[in-house]
Design an enzyme around this catalytic site. Structure first.
Site, mmCIF file in Angstrom:
data_model
loop_
_atom_site.group_PDB
_atom_site.id
_atom_site.type_symbol
_atom_site.label_atom_id
_atom_site.label_comp_id
_atom_site.label_asym_id
_atom_site.label_seq_id
_atom_site.Cartn_x
_atom_site.Cartn_y
_atom_site.Cartn_z
ATOM 1 N N GLU A 76 114.975 6.674 -56.729
ATOM 2 C CA GLU A 76 115.965 5.614 -56.909
ATOM 3 C C GLU A 76 115.270 4.251 -56.970
ATOM 4 O O GLU A 76 115.624 3.393 -57.775
ATOM 5 C CB GLU A 76 116.985 5.667 -55.779
ATOM 6 C CG GLU A 76 117.831 6.935 -55.802
ATOM 7 C CD GLU A 76 117.099 8.215 -55.372
ATOM 8 O OE1 GLU A 76 117.560 9.283 -55.774
ATOM 9 O OE2 GLU A 76 116.076 8.136 -54.654
ATOM 10 N N HIS A 103 108.976 -11.383 -47.464
ATOM 11 C CA HIS A 103 107.711 -11.494 -48.190
ATOM 12 C C HIS A 103 107.825 -11.208 -49.675
ATOM 13 O O HIS A 103 107.084 -11.785 -50.468
ATOM 14 C CB HIS A 103 106.679 -10.529 -47.598
ATOM 15 C CG HIS A 103 106.209 -10.920 -46.240
ATOM 16 N ND1 HIS A 103 105.074 -10.397 -45.687
ATOM 17 C CD2 HIS A 103 106.709 -11.781 -45.326
ATOM 18 C CE1 HIS A 103 104.888 -10.912 -44.477
ATOM 19 N NE2 HIS A 103 105.879 -11.747 -44.238
#
Length: 177
Positions: A76, A103
């Protein structure tokens, strides 16, 4: 916030649970399917659509994110990452959910429906949705490199430190290859 959902048969139960949970937490849900259990369905059909929904919303300046769900979450994630403008992260803990946003400014998260309890996965999604991107210069720079590559297919230049010990930018061979 608008949240696009896509899964396969292994993620259907969690997707249905998340739909209710997201609405209860004042999110707008766009469910790209599946809508019935089919043991041989194909996750790209649904996950690509969820990724396209996020990318289209963000291109219009809308604040939307996505969640794709499968057995492991790996396929996925790969499918969602094929959509230009999507940065999909596979998460397996609260910490990876936080880091995906802080991040990497991930805009889609992938979770494995057979890897964790519904409660754990719901928490991963909750943390992902609540965590902002840090805007730290190094993270902005790195995401910029990915975006440029996505658009141009040109590799970012190697840093000077990586060129030491190379011949014309390629690693030197030691003759034992």
């Amino acid at each position: 916030m608008r949240v696009h959902l896509g899964s396969d048969h292994a993620g259907l139960e969690l997707k249905d649970h998340l739909t209710t949970w997201l609405v209860d937490h004042d999110h707008e849900v766009v469910d790209h399917g599946p809508f019935v259990y089919d043991a041989v369905d194909d996750y790209p059909v649904f996950c690509l659509r969820a990724g396209e929904g996020v990318a289209a919303d963000r291109a219009e300046g809308l604040d939307s994110l996505g969640v794709v769900i499968g057995g492991s979450g790996n396929g996925e994630q790969m499918a969602a990452n094929k959509v230009t403008g999507v940065r999909c992260a596979l998460v397996w803990s609260e910490e990876t959910a936080v880091l995906a946003r802080e991040h990497n400014d991930a805009n889609v998260v992938s979770v494995g429906g057979r890897m964790h309890s519904v409660e754990e996965m719901t928490r991963f999604v909750e943390v992902f949705l609540a965590t902002p991107f840090s805007q730290d210069e190094r993270h902005v720079r790195r995401i910029g490199q990915l975006t440029t590559y996505d658009e141009t297919r040109e590799l970012p230049p190697l840093p000077e430190s990586a060129l030491r010990g190379t011949v014309e930018g390629r690693p030197e061979q030691d003759g034992n290859a």
